[in-house]
Motif scaffolding. Structure first.
Motif, PDB file in Angstrom:
ATOM      1  N   GLY A  59       0.852  -1.190   0.000  1.00  0.00           N
ATOM      2  CA  GLY A  59       0.000   0.000   0.000  1.00  0.00           C
ATOM      3  C   GLY A  59       0.878   1.226   0.000  1.00  0.00           C
ATOM      4  N   VAL A  60       0.366   2.317  -0.584  1.00  0.00           N
ATOM      5  CA  VAL A  60       1.185   3.526  -0.683  1.00  0.00           C
ATOM      6  C   VAL A  60       1.452   4.115   0.703  1.00  0.00           C
ATOM      7  CG1 VAL A  60       0.406   4.112  -3.010  1.00  0.00           C
ATOM      8  CG2 VAL A  60      -0.877   4.947  -1.037  1.00  0.00           C
ATOM      9  N   PRO A  61       2.511   4.922   0.811  1.00  0.00           N
ATOM     10  CA  PRO A  61       2.780   5.602   2.086  1.00  0.00           C
ATOM     11  C   PRO A  61       1.551   6.391   2.528  1.00  0.00           C
ATOM     12  CG  PRO A  61       4.604   5.938   0.552  1.00  0.00           C
ATOM     13  CD  PRO A  61       3.509   5.259  -0.214  1.00  0.00           C
ATOM     14  N   GLY A  62       1.232   6.322   3.787  1.00  0.00           N
ATOM     15  CA  GLY A  62       0.096   7.065   4.309  1.00  0.00           C
ATOM     16  C   GLY A  62      -1.179   6.247   4.401  1.00  0.00           C
ATOM     17  N   VAL A  63      -1.138   5.018   3.903  1.00  0.00           N
ATOM     18  CA  VAL A  63      -2.348   4.203   3.909  1.00  0.00           C
ATOM     19  C   VAL A  63      -2.562   3.551   5.282  1.00  0.00           C
ATOM     20  CG1 VAL A  63      -1.350   2.015   3.142  1.00  0.00           C
ATOM     21  CG2 VAL A  63      -3.668   2.620   2.420  1.00  0.00           C
ATOM     22  N   MET A 174      -5.757   0.047   0.778  1.00  0.00           N
ATOM     23  CA  MET A 174      -6.133   1.248   0.030  1.00  0.00           C
ATOM     24  C   MET A 174      -6.795   2.241   0.975  1.00  0.00           C
ATOM     25  SD  MET A 174      -5.535   0.493  -3.285  1.00  0.00           S
ATOM     26  CE  MET A 174      -6.558   1.704  -4.106  1.00  0.00           C
ATOM     27  N   LEU A 175      -6.939   3.476   0.498  1.00  0.00           N
ATOM     28  CA  LEU A 175      -7.660   4.493   1.248  1.00  0.00           C
ATOM     29  C   LEU A 175      -9.035   4.700   0.624  1.00  0.00           C
ATOM     30  CD1 LEU A 175      -4.918   7.180   1.825  1.00  0.00           C
ATOM     31  CD2 LEU A 175      -5.961   5.659   3.509  1.00  0.00           C
ATOM     32  N   ILE A 197      -7.997  -4.397   1.019  1.00  0.00           N
ATOM     33  CA  ILE A 197      -8.618  -3.899   2.247  1.00  0.00           C
ATOM     34  C   ILE A 197      -8.605  -2.377   2.196  1.00  0.00           C
ATOM     35  CG2 ILE A 197      -8.464  -3.789   4.761  1.00  0.00           C
ATOM     36  CD1 ILE A 197      -9.128  -6.553   3.956  1.00  0.00           C
ATOM     37  N   ILE A 198      -9.786  -1.787   2.328  1.00  0.00           N
ATOM     38  CA  ILE A 198      -9.864  -0.330   2.370  1.00  0.00           C
ATOM     39  C   ILE A 198      -9.782   0.094   3.830  1.00  0.00           C
ATOM     40  CG2 ILE A 198     -11.287   1.668   1.822  1.00  0.00           C
ATOM     41  CD1 ILE A 198     -12.441  -0.417  -0.409  1.00  0.00           C
ATOM     42  N   ALA A 212     -16.080   3.098  -2.046  1.00  0.00           N
ATOM     43  CA  ALA A 212     -14.821   2.634  -2.637  1.00  0.00           C
ATOM     44  C   ALA A 212     -14.834   1.113  -2.784  1.00  0.00           C
ATOM     45  CB  ALA A 212     -13.643   3.070  -1.768  1.00  0.00           C
ATOM     46  N   ARG A 213     -15.395   0.452  -1.786  1.00  0.00           N
ATOM     47  CA  ARG A 213     -15.475  -1.008  -1.839  1.00  0.00           C
ATOM     48  C   ARG A 213     -16.271  -1.464  -3.056  1.00  0.00           C
ATOM     49  NH1 ARG A 213     -17.715  -4.944   2.922  1.00  0.00           N
ATOM     50  NH2 ARG A 213     -17.636  -6.861   1.723  1.00  0.00           N
TER      51      ARG A 213
END
Lengths: 330, 330
Positions: A59-63, A174-175, A197-198, A212-213
């Motif tokens: 996952g990206v930084p900040g997630v 994810m966010l 997983i959000i 988002a889901r």
């Protein structure tokens, strides 16, 4: 006095954390002497390895990866009373000075639990070197009795591919509302993912996470079905508040049951072993070449000529290979 | 009758597009016989190569890469009356069946211009193979007289790193409002980027694009300055409506002037040549190893043992290397 490989393995198999840590340090070393020792240790450990559930997490930084890993780890050690080892692959960490994956201070609850073993990403070196060390660390942790292995990686280049290639199940964090549908998700990564997983589905984000889901679920339908028949599952969670973490793990277990029943867990691991073999061979070949006297003698001059453009890389490669292997052994 | 390497090169240097296309096809081939011919062709072309502005372009699917490349190419050939070659690196294209980078039908205006040469990504094979072929195609296009080379790639794993490593300037296309600040942008990629262009700044998106530009500008300040002293520039454009495209190219030219004046263009290309040398060596070593009789004979059995877990990859690698090199030539 340093312990012999045998002593190290005895300690490791008995669950001695210091022995495990030392064995991993050996596997991370680039000294030829250490490498040989590490291989001996690993060979002795292999009969005891292979039993864990290996989960890759990206996952990206900040997630909120560290928070998620902390929450998931706490669920495993406290609610399920199982052991967990947390490893990381982050080839960018030493250079860029960002947050260190697998940093214990970012997983405060898990770090204090005796059933958890946390190890930051090996630092320095290429992705290949970092991945090789982590692959070995997985096996060492399994031999030391850890039943679940979480390998986290940051969304940088090829490291996700490497982590998906050393785990049984690959989870993308994810966010909510970070973009429409697949915006920002790399096509190549999506096809590695078994579970989305959000995270941060809390506070004002709950509705956005649900949306988002649905978006991700319909987007994932656009991908062709995988040969093993598992379709990626999308779920939401709030690692901060601890909600959805149990459900995420249940999906991991469902995935595992599916892969085991279908024979694909064995096939996945067989493919991983084969690719590891080729990586090892390439590493050995490169080293043998670069460390041979004939190449070492000529390399500085050849490199200089290539850098100035006086010699093409194509011709330079041929010349060095001939210098290495004058008898023409092909 | 097939043309000799010399005839091919003569045609190519005279600007014959069929000769150029054939030379690139040779460079893409994995047949040993073709590889040798390709190397001979390339060696003869090298004295005439190196003069182009090489621009790498990346961005996630949906960001409008083809439209942007089309618009930029049209600007180059019509407004500036220069030549342009469009190449692509997309290791995922053959497997996943997505849109093909460098597809002429997606660049309708540019494809019909005699000053443009468009070539889709080589298909099949590893990223290494695709990248190697494209690197050679750049040099062949330069020798054929193309003054600007655009190399596009899709935001998948390591391919961006490969493209940044074969170009002088690396451009990241983004969407307005696709996320807050750096959300969705991979840390490792951001450090390769010389120029961020926010595309689709049209219709209701104009304000969002301006906001995104400010966000990216402040986010980019958080990165440490690069050794060459160029700070990434953020700009907006609408490739669809053709606005901002001229400005984008002016930034590319400013970047080029900066890199030339500071000596960093030569240093960047020198580093690229050195890394290319090592890639070539690794490719040759791997091939020599895998094609040797002793390895070919044993490989099937060893692979099978590794896949079933009966032999560890570590031990298997050692055994194969010893079989290859019994005299212990290290």
């Amino acid at each position: 006095m340093k312990p012999s490989p045998r002593q190290l393995v005895d300690g490791l198999l008995a669950g001695d954390r210091a022995a495990l840590a030392r064995a991993i340090t050996l596997a991370e070393s680039s000294l030829p002497r250490h490498k040989e020792l590490a291989e001996e240790v690993l060979e002795r450990c292999l009969p005891h390895a292979g039993g864990a559930t290996r989960l890759g997490i990206t996952g990206v930084p900040g997630v909120g990866k560290s928070t998620f890993v902390d929450a998931l780890g706490v669920h495993l050690v406290r609610d399920r009373e199982e052991t967990v080892a947390v490893l990381a692959v982050d080839p960018s960490s030493p250079v860029h000075g960002g947050s260190i994956l697998g940093d214990k201070t970012r997983m405060p609850r898990l770090a204090s639990d005796p059933r958890a073993f946390i190890r930051p990403s090996p630092s320095g070196g290429s992705l290949g070197g970092v991945a090789r060390a982590t692959r070995q660390a997985i096996l060492l942790c399994e031999a030391a009795g850890y039943r679940n292995i979480l390998v986290e990686t940051v969304g940088v280049g090829q490291s996700e591919v490497a982590v998906a290639d050393m785990t049984d199940c690959f989870l993308l964090l994810m966010l909510p509302g970070a973009g429409d549908e697949l915006q920002g998700v790399k096509r190549g990564i999506m096809e590695l993912v078994d579970l989305v997983i959000i995270n941060k589905a809390d506070g004002g984000n709950v509705d956005r996470a649900a949306r988002a889901r649905r978006d991700y679920e319909s987007a994932l339908h656009l991908f062709p079905p995988a040969p093993h028949g598992w379709a990626p599952v999308v779920s939401v969670c709030s690692a901060q508040e601890g909600r959805g973490v149990r459900e995420a793990w249940e999906i991991v277990l469902r995935h595992r049951a599916h892969m085991q029943a279908s024979g694909w867990l064995l096939r996945r691991r067989a493919g991983q072993a084969r690719r590891w073999l080729f990586e090892l061979i390439e590493g050995h070949l490169r080293e043998a070449f670069l460390q041979s006297a004939s190449v070492r003698d000529r390399m500085p001059e050849v490199e200089a000529l290539v850098e100035t453009g006086a010699l093409s890389p194509l011709r330079a490669a041929r010349q060095l290979l001939e210098a290495w292997n004058p008898a023409g052994k092909r």
